[in-house]
Every structure is written in structure tokens, then in C-alpha cells.
Motif scaffolding. Structure first.
Motif, PDB file in Angstrom:
ATOM      1  N   THR A  58       1.067  -1.174   0.099  1.00  0.00           N
ATOM      2  CA  THR A  58      -0.163   0.010   0.472  1.00  0.00           C
ATOM      3  C   THR A  58       0.981   0.805  -0.548  1.00  0.00           C
ATOM      4  N   LYS A  59       0.419   2.430  -0.651  1.00  0.00           N
ATOM      5  CA  LYS A  59       1.285   3.654  -0.826  1.00  0.00           C
ATOM      6  C   LYS A  59       0.417   4.378   0.644  1.00  0.00           C
ATOM      7  N   CYS A  60      -0.588   3.748   1.550  1.00  0.00           N
ATOM      8  CA  CYS A  60      -1.124   4.933   2.773  1.00  0.00           C
ATOM      9  C   CYS A  60       0.170   4.516   3.754  1.00  0.00           C
ATOM     10  N   LYS A  61       0.249   5.522   4.417  1.00  0.00           N
ATOM     11  CA  LYS A  61       1.159   6.122   5.503  1.00  0.00           C
ATOM     12  C   LYS A  61       0.459   5.156   6.917  1.00  0.00           C
ATOM     13  N   LYS A  62      -1.101   4.666   6.635  1.00  0.00           N
ATOM     14  CA  LYS A  62      -1.960   4.593   7.638  1.00  0.00           C
ATOM     15  C   LYS A  62      -2.480   3.650   7.535  1.00  0.00           C
ATOM     16  N   ALA A  63      -2.654   2.584   8.597  1.00  0.00           N
ATOM     17  CA  ALA A  63      -3.800   1.014   7.970  1.00  0.00           C
ATOM     18  C   ALA A  63      -4.755   1.063   9.607  1.00  0.00           C
ATOM     19  N   ASP A  64      -6.225   0.918   9.281  1.00  0.00           N
ATOM     20  CA  ASP A  64      -6.886   0.494   9.964  1.00  0.00           C
ATOM     21  C   ASP A  64      -7.103  -0.834  10.410  1.00  0.00           C
ATOM     22  N   VAL A  65      -7.265  -1.380  11.586  1.00  0.00           N
ATOM     23  CA  VAL A  65      -7.314  -2.394  11.808  1.00  0.00           C
ATOM     24  C   VAL A  65      -8.517  -3.526  12.443  1.00  0.00           C
ATOM     25  N   SER A  66      -9.114  -3.679  12.349  1.00  0.00           N
ATOM     26  CA  SER A  66     -11.032  -4.656  13.046  1.00  0.00           C
ATOM     27  C   SER A  66     -11.067  -6.189  12.842  1.00  0.00           C
ATOM     28  N   ALA A  67     -11.624  -6.416  14.144  1.00  0.00           N
ATOM     29  CA  ALA A  67     -11.984  -7.993  13.816  1.00  0.00           C
ATOM     30  C   ALA A  67     -13.325  -8.074  14.601  1.00  0.00           C
ATOM     31  N   ALA A  68     -13.807  -8.784  13.978  1.00  0.00           N
ATOM     32  CA  ALA A  68     -15.447  -8.987  15.424  1.00  0.00           C
ATOM     33  C   ALA A  68     -14.722  -9.473  16.757  1.00  0.00           C
ATOM     34  N   GLY A  69     -15.764  -8.309  17.831  1.00  0.00           N
ATOM     35  CA  GLY A  69     -15.033  -8.616  19.245  1.00  0.00           C
ATOM     36  C   GLY A  69     -14.091  -8.035  19.881  1.00  0.00           C
ATOM     37  N   PHE A  70     -13.856  -7.428  18.240  1.00  0.00           N
ATOM     38  CA  PHE A  70     -12.420  -6.234  18.890  1.00  0.00           C
ATOM     39  C   PHE A  70     -12.554  -5.082  18.854  1.00  0.00           C
ATOM     40  N   TYR A  71     -12.188  -3.775  19.747  1.00  0.00           N
ATOM     41  CA  TYR A  71     -12.279  -2.554  18.830  1.00  0.00           C
ATOM     42  C   TYR A  71     -10.856  -2.419  18.793  1.00  0.00           C
ATOM     43  N   GLU A  72     -11.667  -1.392  17.696  1.00  0.00           N
ATOM     44  CA  GLU A  72     -10.786  -0.873  16.028  1.00  0.00           C
ATOM     45  C   GLU A  72      -9.602  -0.325  16.432  1.00  0.00           C
ATOM     46  N   ASP A  73      -8.815  -0.599  15.983  1.00  0.00           N
ATOM     47  CA  ASP A  73      -7.552   0.673  15.929  1.00  0.00           C
ATOM     48  C   ASP A  73      -6.742   0.399  14.933  1.00  0.00           C
ATOM     49  N   GLU A  74      -5.238   1.965  14.598  1.00  0.00           N
ATOM     50  CA  GLU A  74      -4.597   2.050  13.471  1.00  0.00           C
ATOM     51  C   GLU A  74      -3.602   1.299  14.154  1.00  0.00           C
ATOM     52  N   VAL A  75      -2.812   1.357  12.868  1.00  0.00           N
ATOM     53  CA  VAL A  75      -1.265   1.675  13.029  1.00  0.00           C
ATOM     54  C   VAL A  75      -0.523   2.139  12.035  1.00  0.00           C
ATOM     55  N   VAL A  76       0.732   2.745  12.450  1.00  0.00           N
ATOM     56  CA  VAL A  76       1.664   3.441  11.667  1.00  0.00           C
ATOM     57  C   VAL A  76       2.528   2.265  10.431  1.00  0.00           C
ATOM     58  N   VAL A  77       1.735   2.910   8.886  1.00  0.00           N
ATOM     59  CA  VAL A  77       2.478   1.656   8.100  1.00  0.00           C
ATOM     60  C   VAL A  77       4.158   1.887   7.512  1.00  0.00           C
ATOM     61  N   ASP A  78       4.312   0.527   8.686  1.00  0.00           N
ATOM     62  CA  ASP A  78       6.139   0.407   8.363  1.00  0.00           C
ATOM     63  C   ASP A  78       6.318  -1.155   7.627  1.00  0.00           C
ATOM     64  N   LYS A  79       7.957  -1.672   7.431  1.00  0.00           N
ATOM     65  CA  LYS A  79       7.754  -3.071   6.837  1.00  0.00           C
ATOM     66  C   LYS A  79       7.512  -4.465   7.807  1.00  0.00           C
ATOM     67  N   VAL A  80       7.702  -4.275   9.096  1.00  0.00           N
ATOM     68  CA  VAL A  80       7.025  -5.361  10.016  1.00  0.00           C
ATOM     69  C   VAL A  80       5.932  -4.388  11.018  1.00  0.00           C
ATOM     70  N   MET A  81       4.757  -4.832  11.330  1.00  0.00           N
ATOM     71  CA  MET A  81       4.119  -4.043  12.158  1.00  0.00           C
ATOM     72  C   MET A  81       3.167  -5.377  13.071  1.00  0.00           C
ATOM     73  N   GLU A  82       3.417  -5.013  14.324  1.00  0.00           N
ATOM     74  CA  GLU A  82       2.689  -5.489  15.303  1.00  0.00           C
ATOM     75  C   GLU A  82       1.303  -5.247  16.266  1.00  0.00           C
ATOM     76  N   ILE A  83       0.505  -5.256  16.298  1.00  0.00           N
ATOM     77  CA  ILE A  83      -0.439  -5.024  16.842  1.00  0.00           C
ATOM     78  C   ILE A  83      -1.726  -5.421  17.677  1.00  0.00           C
ATOM     79  N   PHE A  84      -2.031  -4.900  19.204  1.00  0.00           N
ATOM     80  CA  PHE A  84      -2.686  -5.992  19.713  1.00  0.00           C
ATOM     81  C   PHE A  84      -3.600  -5.107  19.901  1.00  0.00           C
ATOM     82  N   LEU A  85      -5.279  -5.896  19.793  1.00  0.00           N
ATOM     83  CA  LEU A  85      -6.107  -5.514  19.504  1.00  0.00           C
ATOM     84  C   LEU A  85      -7.135  -5.614  21.351  1.00  0.00           C
TER      85      LEU A  85
END
Length: 813
Positions: A58-85
Motif C-alpha cells: 500500500t501507499k498509505c501511511k496508516k492502516a486501520d485494523v478491526s476484528a469481530a469482538g475487538f475494538y478497532e485500532d490503527e497502525v503506521v505502515v512499516d515493513k513489519v508491524m505488530e498490533i494488539f487489539l
């Protein structure tokens, strides 16, 4: 054929380089979340697999992450990202609130200590030299997720206004109403502010850092507000989240390790102290990625407690063994506005009406990309001449060649629409007025008013009311006249002065000055030549309990020049008539004398950072050490009554060790030859001298427990030492508090005190006071200090030795 293969190989490499990988986990148990959706705006980039992983481009600077039963969050796009919902399940949420530990993980603390210990070693500034470029974009806008809702609201709002019956309206009211609607529509299609900046950073172990601003482009303004050039950056400073002294502000937890670019990294989660429960959809404030091999910072994601309040992300990468910052992303909430969707302002606030309201947050966004890194390049001393920052271009004509991404339609629109709005509402002039406040000036058109002259207080005049004005560069770029007047309520007398500055160049601080004055001042004041506005403001109350004043009138000519970024020279000559405004007789010669003298002043501040603006030089980062030196010579041969030599010096330094931050001021003065008492030195007492409670405002070189106007010396030396205990805490509110231990000491002497025929004491023993200062008292913007006099001048009465002192935090060290 060979060229085709090379081309295809380059395309494949570029494609692989832009590939990103995200790992999504459950914040409660660190288990992977499958089926989590990753979006760029409305575009779905994919869903995570059974391992909670997804690879995407993606060319986006940020990405939104969502999953059923969890609060949505966002992350700055990098080669490798880890996010905890965090889970939305109320039962699970309650369990998490109970099980959260309020103690940091010892292993996480060990890792962070290593990061601090090796920070200098891993930093690019451990290299002999380096260079790189940057592209920064700063904007003010509503949140992207709210733009569609905002535009929908504005459309309904305009429709509802148009459907209302027409009522008689004054022409001005009708014009204001139409302009209000137009501005509301503008925000729907354009950002409120946009500033692009391209810079080149040069560093040499010998010459320090030099920043060349290659180009600027600012919406609504002809040139940037350079006084606001510094914003929080992790480019050269240790991030606050990992500083040793901030350990009490956070709780750190080592979670797992992750591979990035073939290197293993520790992942440490952290949260603020007192953040023991899952609030506002977020369990942790952020994540710290640490390279396992070098203990260098790889990435920091720092979030506010409330998700919508903002995020800060910084990413580093290794280049020839040193870790350079390559990306920063800021999002900080500036405020919000609530609008009633039905358009009825007069309706009572009921629960039903609250549901009709829509809030739109206003945010400050800042992104920075760093590139074109070169390690150990050859350095040319000529490239480091001048101020810390030089500006090569401000019209935006070359900014396109430095952009790391294309502007969006919304950003492109900002330049055209805000520029037209700026011309209409004179935003450029208003922005410069705001910048003037940083220097202590109120700017109205071509006139700068000196805010420090409006009101003052001392024991001789009591309240002193006045005004000062100076014609700025809008009048003339080279010539700047100024004048001031003041009136003392108690002595019922006017004071005034006038002068003119004549610049010799616009490239740096270099000008001649001629001035005339007729004023009063406390006798024996320490020289404040070349002090900045903050230092003078802090020391402005040093004579608040001193009624020993002298009058002076005459003229002065001077020349000031910045020889280098850190060295300033001022030479002057003056002819004055001065008199004692108290019962005084010097050596049976009377109380009024003529003086002819010359003065040389030097200021050396090698680490401070300056920039030349249209308003003159501006020090945007005052660093220590700093050295001030004054030498004044009086001449009988030029019509003066005395031959004398007066010199004084001040050294300020601030340094950090493992036991905290220590600040030191060492100052002193000496006068030789014949001269009345006001050419000698008062010892800067702030106390009122009466029995009872001593309360005063801080000063730069004053003593909280010493009686004002009591001690005078013809030679003296004094010191001010403060040590900040490396323990930071929160009492109430958002501000962080700490404690400073303070020591002040001074000793002097007077060779022939009987010549002055005036009641005072010489300070021929060491005067000591010790204190404790509570910074950000009760999380306010004020410091509260408690001081006690010890040693030779200590008296039996506790009240006489004790003082309470107040200080505005903004004054700093």
C-alpha cells in the motif's frame, strides 16, 4: 534482452521493498487473531490468516485494523508491524482490569537500561560526520474518518438555513453569515493549514550540526513561522518514554520478539502510571521495539490513553552500524466542536438532543521522512558557517522534487483555497503577530509593542506604567526606530527613551544603534547585556524590595555583530549624567556626577541554535553552556568625573548524569578606581526586610531570604546550583511533577565603605540559602519553592530565615 532482465529485476526488488507484514494479536492473552481486516481508508488490504498475519502492499501511511469482538485500532505502515487489539466483551474487560499488574517487568527494565547505556554508541552522532535529507509535512485538519460525516452535516445545515423564512438582516450581518457558511464549506474540501518543508542535515564532530532548509511551502503565508519551527521529534533526543528519570511514569512489560529485516527485536509494551484499567478501548499506551543485537531503538509507538487524542510513531533503521531515524508520524488532538444536527440552537439540552449532536475533532498532523543518508562524508568548514539553520528558499518552487509522496486532492486544494482566504483575512500578518508574542512583542502592522514595558513594580516607583514601540521590517528592512515612556505612581515622574537600529546586512545579526534615555534603575544592578527575553523576564523582580535607586540621562552609540553562530560582540560608548535618588554623598563630592565610558560585551553560547528571520535572529533552542562578559571603562579625559574599570561575568551550564540533571550559574563582578555606590554591585536580595512572612517571585540571580538593598560590594562572586532529583510523578491532572534541590551562595567585600556616606553593609562572609522546589506544583504551570538561610547570616528567628518563592514553569532554568 539483458536490459529487459535488469529492468524486471529492479521492478521485482522495488515491489519486494514495498511489501508490508502485519501481525494482529489479542491484547488479553497475546494469541493471534485470524480474520482481522486491514484497511487503507475504505480499501480492504486483506485479512489475517490463522497465525494472525497478513502481507500487503500500500501507499498509505496508516492502516486501520478491526476484528469481530475487538475494538478497532490503527497502525503506521512499516515493513513489519505488530498490533494488539482489546476485546469488546465486557466480562473479559472486567477480568483484564483485575489482572493488570502495576509493576514493571524486571527484564523489560533491564533491556531499557541497556538502550540508555548504548544510546550514544548507537546514535549517528557517534560518527565523525554524516548527512541526510528530510521531507516534512505539517497540517491542521479534521480526522479523515469524519470528513464524509462533516460534509453531510454541512449540506444538511445549509439546506436547513435556506429553508428558514427570510428575516430582515443588516448588510454586515448578512455578509458575516455568508462568510461563515463559506468557511464551513471550505473545511469540508480542504485542510485548515498545510506546511511542507524539505531540509538537509549536516553533522561534523568538529563543527556540530547545520540544517539547510532547502524549500518551504506554506498555505496562506508568504513565509513560515520560524519561531514555531521546533516540534517534538525523536531525531536527536532520547525519547521521553525510555528516559531513565521517567521510569516512574510508565509500567513496562516484555511480551515477545519479532523479526524485522532479518534482525530479532524485543517487543516491550508500556502504559502510563495509574492506567490500571482498560479505558477508551486501549490497554497499553504503546510499544517499544529494541534490536536484540545492538540494543538500539527500532520503533516506538506512543498513544494517548484516549485513542482519538493522538499517536506518535518513530522508526529507525541501521546504516553502517548506526541507527538513523527514517520516519515520524504525529497525530495530536487540538480540540473538537459539537454541532446540533437539527440546526436548532435554542432547543433545551435533553438526552434526545444529545444524540443529535455530532463532534468533529481538530488534529495537528505531522509526518517526516528521512532519506539520502551518507556516513563519514568529507566536511567543508564553509558549509557550517552562519546560524544553525539557514533558509535557501521559501516560495515552494522546488518542493516537488523532495516530496516522498504525492499530495492528495484535499492537500492540493488547501494551497489554493487557504491562500485566497489568507489574502481576505490577512492571515499572514496575524501569524507574524503570533510569532512576535514568542519574543515578548505585540505586533500590530508595522509596529511592535514591547509587552515587558506595560507594567512593573519596584520599591521606588511602586507601580510603573508605560509603553514601548518599535517599527519593524514592514516599515523598513534596514532602519528600525523605537521609543518608550514610563510613569511611576509613587515618585510621580515620567521616564522615556528613544533610539534607532541600522542594520548592515539581512543575512545575520549586525547593526549600529544610537539612543537617548532619561530613566531610573536600582543601584548596583548586575549587567543584563545580551540576555534573552526569558532571562530578563525572570530577573525583572530582582529589585522589588530595593528602594536604593539612581537616575541616569544621556546618549549611547553601539555596534552589535554575531561573529559566529555562538559568539556575539557588542561595543558601545556613552555619555551620561547620573544622580543618587536617596540620601547620599560620595567622598564629600555630592550625589550627581558626569560619566564618559565605553563597554565591550561578549556572549558565547556554542550549542544554542539560531535562525535568521525577517524579524531578526531568533534562538529557537537555547543550550548550555553560556558565557556572558562585560567590561566598562570610565574616562576622566573625555569629560567624566571618574576613572574606573568595572567588569562582570556570568557562566550558566546544565548537564545530566545518572543521578539527575544539575544546573549551575557562577557569576561575579569587580570594580576598581573611584565610583559612586551604584557603579558597585548590590547582592540582589528579594526579601522585604521586615519581620514576618517572606514571599517573593523567583529571579535569575536573587536570594529569597536576603533583605533587598542591604548589601553592596566592589567585588563579589556568587553561585546558584540546582539539582533535579530523577523521580518524576503525577499528583493530579496531566502535568508531570518533580523536585529540585537548590543552593545559593555569595560572598563579597568593599574596600572603602566609609567613602560612600550611605548606610549599607558589606557582604564579607559567605551568605548561604538552601531550598526545595516542587516543579509543576499540584500539576499546575507553577513551581513552588521553600528556602532557608544557613551559615554566618542565620538569625535566631525562624521567620527571618525562611522564605517561600513562586516561579512560572515557562521560565525554566
Amino acid at each position: 534482452m539483458q536490459k529487459i532482465f535488469i529492468f524486471m529485476f529492479a521492478v521485482i526488488c522495488a515491489s519486494l521493498h514495498s511489501q508490508s507484514k502485519i501481525i494482529v494479536k489479542n491484547a488479553a492473552n497475546q494469541q493471534p487473531i485470524s480474520g482481522a481486516t486491514v484497511k487503507c481508508g475504505r480499501t480492504v488490504l486483506g485479512k489475517t490468516n490463522a497465525s494472525g498475519e497478513l502481507e500487503f502492499k500500500t501507499k498509505c501511511k496508516k492502516a486501520d485494523v478491526s476484528a469481530a469482538g475487538f475494538y478497532e485500532d490503527e497502525v503506521v505502515v512499516d515493513k513489519v508491524m505488530e498490533i494488539f487489539l482489546s476485546t469488546e466483551d465486557p466480562k473479559t474487560k472486567t477480568i483484564q482490569e483485575v489482572t493488570l499488574d502495576n509493576k514493571s517487568d524486571p527484564e523489560a527494565l533491564r533491556i531499557l537500561r541497556e538502550v540508555n547505556n548504548r544510546y550514544r554508541e548507537n546514535s549517528p552522532q557517534s560518527l565523525p560526520s554524516y548527512s541526510f535529507k528530510s521531507y516534512e509535512k505539517i497540517s491542521l485538519d479534521i480526522d479523515e474518518d469524519s470528513i464524509k460525516a462533516y460534509n453531510s452535516f454541512i449540506t444538511r445545515r445549509i439546506d436547513s438555513l435556506q429553508s428558514l423564512p427570510e428575516t430582515p438582516m443588516k448588510a454586515d450581518d448578512k455578509k458575516d453569515s455568508l462568510e461563515s457558511v463559506n468557511i464551513m464549506k471550505l473545511v469540508g474540501s480542504s485542510k485548515m493549514f498545510l506546511w511542507e518543508r524539505a531540509s538537509e542535515f549536516l553533522y561534523s564532530e568538529k563543527h556540530g550540526e547545520k540544517i539547510n532548509i532547502l524549500d518551504n511551502k506554506v498555505s496562506g503565508m508568504k513565509e513560515p513561522i520560524y519561531e514555531l519551527i521546533a516540534f517534538r521529534s525523536n531525531r536527536s533526543d532520547i525519547p521521553k518514554e525510555i528516559k531513565e528519570e521517567n521510569r516512574n511514569l510508565y509500567r513496562f512489560f516484555l511480551t515477545d520478539s519479532i523479526e524485522i529485516d532479518g534482525r530479532q527485536n524485543y517487543v516491550i509494551r508500556f502504559r502510563e502510571v495509574g492506567y490500571k484499567k482498560i479505558q477508551n478501548n486501549r490497554k497499553f499506551n504503546g510499544y517499544i521495539y529494541v534490536d536484540k543485537e545492538s540494543y538500539a531503538l527500532k520503533k516506538i509507538e506512543s498513544n494517548s490513553k484516549v485513542k482519538s487524542d493522538g499517536t506518535i510513531t518513530s522508526i529507525w533503521k541501521p546504516i553502517e552500524g548506526k541507527w538513523f531515524l527514517v520516519k515520524e508520524d504525529f497525530k495530536l488532538k487540538m480540540g473538537s466542536a459539537a454541532f446540533n444536527l437539527d440546526g436548532d440552537k435554542d432547543e433545551k439540552e435533553t438526552e434526545e438532543n444529545k444524540k443529535l449532536k455530532k463532534k468533529f475533532g481538530t488534529y495537528a498532523f505531522a509526518t517526516a521522512d528521512y532519506f539520502d543518508f551518507k556516513t563519514n562524508p568529507e566536511t567543508n568548514p564553509k558549509n557550517f558557517k552562519g546560524y544553525s539553520i539557514s533558509v535557501e528558499n521559501t516560495d515552494g518552487s522546488t518542493i516537488n522534487q523532495y516530496r516522498t509522496e504525492e499530495l492528495s486532492d484535499r492537500e492540493e486544494t488547501t494551497y489554493t483555497k487557504i491562500d485566497s482566504l489568507s489574502n481576505k483575512y490577512k492571515l499572514n500578518q496575524k501569524a507574524k503577530a503570533l510569532a512576535g508574542l514568542v519574543r515578548g512583542k505585540l505586533r500590530l502592522g508595522m509596529v511592535d509593542f514591547d509587552l515587558s514595558r506595560i507594567i512593573g513594580y519596584n520599591k521606588y516607583e511602586h507601580f510603573r506604567l508605560g509603553a514601548g514601540a518599535k517599527l519593524n521590517e514592514r516599515f523598513n528592512k534596514y532602519i528600525s526606530p523605537d521609543a518608550y515612556f514610563a510613569y511611576g505612581i509613587y515618585d510621580k515622574d515620567f521616564k522615556f527613551g528613544a533610539g534607532v537600529d541600522i542594520r548592515t546586512t539581512l543575512e545575520k545579526n549586525s547593526f549600529f544603534r544610537v539612543e537617548y534615555f532619561d530613566d531610573v534603575m536600582a543601584a548596583g544592578r548586575f549587567s543584563e547585556n545580551l540576555w534573552n527575553f526569558r532571562m530578563k523576564l525572570m530577573n525583572s523582580g530582582v529589585a522589588i524590595n530595593n528602594n536604593v535607586f539612581n537616575g541616569y540621562r544621556g546618549f549611547k552609540v553601539s555596534y552589535e555583530n554575531d561573529l559566529t553562530n555562538g559568539l556575539t560582540l557588542n561595543v558601545s560608548a556613552k555619555r551620561t549624567t547620573e544622580e543618587a535618588l536617596f540620601d547620599y554623598n560620595y567622598n564629600n563630592m555630592g550625589r550627581e556626577f558626569d560619566f564618559a565610558s565605553s563597554t565591550i560585551t561578549l556572549k558565547y553560547s556554542p550549542n544554542s541554535k539560531n535562525i535568521m528571520t525577517s524579524q531578526g535572529k531568533y534562538t529557537y533552542d537555547q543550550q548550555f553552556p553560556e558565557f556572558y562578559f562585560n567590561y566598562e571603562q570610565g574616562y576622566k579625559t573625555l569629560g567624566g568625573d571618574f576613572n574606573f574599570s568595572r567588569l562582570d561575568a556570568l557562566i550558566s551550564h546544565n548537564f545530566k548524569t545518572k543521578i539527575g540533571v544539575t544546573g549551575v550559574r557562577l557569576y561575579g563582578g569587580l570594580i576598581t578606581g573611584d565610583a559612586p555606590i551604584w557603579k558597585n554591585f548590590t547582592m540582589n536580595g528579594l526579601a522585604n526586610g521586615r519581620t514576618g512572612f517572606n514571599f517573593n517571585l523567583t529571579s535569575y540571580i536573587g536570594f529569597a531570604t536576603m533583605e533587598g538593598g542591604k548589601y553592596y560590594s566592589d567585588k563579589f562572586v556568587g553561585t546558584y546550583i540546582t539539582h533535579r532529583i530523577p523521580w518524576y510523578f503525577k499528583s493530579i491532572g496531566k502535568n508531570v511533577s518533580s523536585f529540585d534541590l537548590i543552593y545559593r551562595g555569595i560572598i563579597g567585600d568593599m574596600k572603602n565603605p566609609e567613602l560612600h556616606q550611605f548606610e549599607f553593609q558589606k557582604l564579607d562572609h559567605l551568605y548561604n540559602e538552601v531550598g526545595l522546589e516542587w516543579n509543576n506544583f499540584l500539576s499546575s504551570q507553577f513551581n513552588l519553592g521553600f528556602f532557608y538561610r544557613v551559615g554566618h547570616y542565620n538569625t535566631p528567628g525562624f521567620k527571618d530565615n525562611f522564605a517561600v518563592q513562586f516561579k512560572f514553569k515557562i521560565l525554566g532554568f
